[in-house]
Scaffold this active site. Structure first.
Site, PDB file in Angstrom:
ATOM      1  N   GLU A   1       0.918  -1.230  -0.058  1.00 36.78           N
ATOM      2  CA  GLU A   1       0.061   0.081  -0.129  1.00 36.78           C
ATOM      3  C   GLU A   1       0.779   1.344   0.028  1.00 36.78           C
ATOM      4  O   GLU A   1       0.518   2.162  -0.731  1.00 36.78           O
ATOM      5  CB  GLU A   1      -1.066  -0.025   1.201  1.00 36.78           C
ATOM      6  CG  GLU A   1      -2.041  -1.124   0.960  1.00 36.78           C
ATOM      7  CD  GLU A   1      -3.086  -0.778   0.054  1.00 36.78           C
ATOM      8  OE1 GLU A   1      -3.318   0.349  -0.610  1.00 36.78           O
ATOM      9  OE2 GLU A   1      -3.407  -1.768  -0.787  1.00 36.78           O
TER      10      GLU A   1
ATOM     11  N   CYS B   1     -13.332   2.044 -15.408  1.00 32.87           N
ATOM     12  CA  CYS B   1     -13.454   3.173 -15.300  1.00 32.87           C
ATOM     13  C   CYS B   1     -12.369   3.998 -15.381  1.00 32.87           C
ATOM     14  O   CYS B   1     -12.032   4.878 -14.270  1.00 32.87           O
ATOM     15  CB  CYS B   1     -14.314   3.569 -14.055  1.00 32.87           C
ATOM     16  SG  CYS B   1     -15.106   4.991 -13.824  1.00 32.87           S
TER      17      CYS B   1
ATOM     18  N   CYS C   1     -17.497   1.874 -20.576  1.00 33.71           N
ATOM     19  CA  CYS C   1     -18.797   1.921 -19.897  1.00 33.71           C
ATOM     20  C   CYS C   1     -19.654   0.609 -20.035  1.00 33.71           C
ATOM     21  O   CYS C   1     -20.402   0.179 -19.470  1.00 33.71           O
ATOM     22  CB  CYS C   1     -19.596   3.185 -20.289  1.00 33.71           C
ATOM     23  SG  CYS C   1     -18.586   4.532 -19.619  1.00 33.71           S
TER      24      CYS C   1
ATOM     25  N   CYS D   1     -19.161  -1.937 -17.754  1.00 30.23           N
ATOM     26  CA  CYS D   1     -19.155  -1.723 -16.275  1.00 30.23           C
ATOM     27  C   CYS D   1     -20.366  -2.313 -15.605  1.00 30.23           C
ATOM     28  O   CYS D   1     -21.635  -2.127 -16.171  1.00 30.23           O
ATOM     29  CB  CYS D   1     -19.184  -0.215 -16.004  1.00 30.23           C
ATOM     30  SG  CYS D   1     -19.375   0.240 -14.548  1.00 30.23           S
TER      31      CYS D   1
ATOM     32  N   CYS E   1     -25.081   5.194 -13.305  1.00 29.31           N
ATOM     33  CA  CYS E   1     -24.160   5.709 -13.440  1.00 29.31           C
ATOM     34  C   CYS E   1     -24.485   7.176 -14.140  1.00 29.31           C
ATOM     35  O   CYS E   1     -25.025   7.128 -15.261  1.00 29.31           O
ATOM     36  CB  CYS E   1     -22.897   5.444 -14.130  1.00 29.31           C
ATOM     37  SG  CYS E   1     -21.445   6.638 -14.492  1.00 29.31           S
TER      38      CYS E   1
END
Length: 339
Positions: free
Chosen positions: A38, A193, A200, A203, A209
């Site tokens: 991370e 995205c 899209c 998605c 959306c």
DNA sequence: TATGCGTGGTA
DNA sequence: TTACCAAGCAT
């Protein structure tokens, strides 16, 4: 239609077929591996991080190994990755874990977020991935997905917008499978995205959306216009003696702090006879940072004789350059000059 | 609250 | 070639 309620459910389902499952830090989701990954992934893309993560874990397999090394060693394994305060904070955090938490990575949000280099999002990621606890993250992927889904056309770098996004990110968390969900929303941002040309059609959230509905995806996220970058100038004197380069640790607290650099002044020119030094090459290059451009000249000087007073720096063998905390452009330059 | 902090990929 | 931007944090 996808509503706020079932975003997480759809993402979790989508992830089983289309998410990323084979990243190196997913093999063993212990808090140490998750923590290091991370930190490396802050402002840094997955493909860049992978080789660094693997070498780092091989060299420092656990927190104890990390706590027992020194900052210089960690910086050498960070060389080329950038944002070097991350490496210095990893060292400081390892000391904290050793001294305050008996060498065991803490499991409490407050303890985790108090470690150097760990903010709210990184703490959330560690809690979700390692301990399966219900905490939100807010990285660039999540921001983009949420901004578009809710068609938020406010500048993304405003505090008010960030606050709103944290609130949304919190509110859509699932009660179960938090780890999978967190990976899923990041994967969606990274692979579907995307910043430009979002896919899209692929998605799982497309029917709800608002950016897609309003045909607004291309202008979201909205950003304030950036300032133009000032140019700074520098000069490096690259002294070579007996197949070694002379480097000085940069103790300034600005760019490349605590890394090793060639001297920026002609420190050995006056101390040696003209016959003892030979200019092999000169040149000029530049590198661009996020907030300024550095234009630098370099002079490669061969010494036939070792200067008397060189205690303020160290001579590094050509073959040891991979084991030093060097900035990427300097490592590249020295590698070229040593061939 | 805005800015400093790296590097490499992409459009 | 230039500009933008990425699994943010610290101050």
């Amino acid at each position: 239609m996808t509503s706020k309620i079932d975003i997480s459910e759809r993402l979790i389902k989508w992830h089983s077929s289309f998410g990323r499952h084979d990243l190196p830090w997913q093999k063993n989701k212990n808090p140490y591996h998750v923590w290091i990954s991370e930190i490396m992934l802050q402002q840094t893309q997955v493909n860049t991080v992978i080789p660094y993560f693997e070498k780092f874990i091989k060299q420092f397999p656990n927190i104890a190994a990390l706590a027992n090394t020194d900052e210089d060693q960690i910086l050498s394994y960070w060389s080329g990755l950038g944002y070097y305060s991350r490496a210095r904070n990893i060292y400081a955090a390892a000391q904290s874990i050793k001294n305050l938490h008996n060498g065991k990575f803490p499991e409490d949000y407050d303890d985790i977020v108090n470690l150097p280099g760990i903010g709210r999002s990184t703490a959330g990621a560690i809690l979700a991935f390692s301990f399966n606890k219900k905490y939100a993250i807010l990285d660039a992927n999540v921001k983009r997905v949420l901004l578009r889904f809710f068609a938020i056309e406010e500048p993304v770098n405003k505090t008010k917008t960030i606050k709103r996004l944290w609130s949304i990110s919190d509110s859509i968390l699932p009660n179960q499978n938090i780890s999978t969900y967190t990976q899923a929303i990041m994967d969606l941002g990274a692979t579907v995205c995307k910043r430009s040309n979002p896919k899209c059609v692929d998605c799982p959230l497309n029917d709800g959306c608002l950016a897609r509905k309003n045909n607004a995806s291309s202008r979201i996220p909205v950003k304030n216009k950036s300032k133009d970058k000032p140019v700074k100038y520098s000069q490096f004197y690259i002294y070579e003696y007996n197949k070694r380069f002379f480097l000085i640790k940069n103790t300034k607290t600005k760019i490349w702090s605590q890394l090793w650099l060639p001297p920026t002044e002609p420190i050995f020119q006056e101390k040696l006879n003209r016959d003892d030094l030979k200019i092999l090459k000169t040149g000029e290059r530049s590198c661009t940072f996020s907030h300024f451009k550095l234009s630098y000249k370099y002079t490669h000087i061969h010494l036939c004789k070792e200067p008397n007073d060189n205690s303020f720096g160290l001579w590094f063998d050509f073959i040891d350059l991979t084991e030093v905390g060097l900035p990427a452009p300097i490592k590249k330059l020295l590698t070229e000059l040593s061939n």
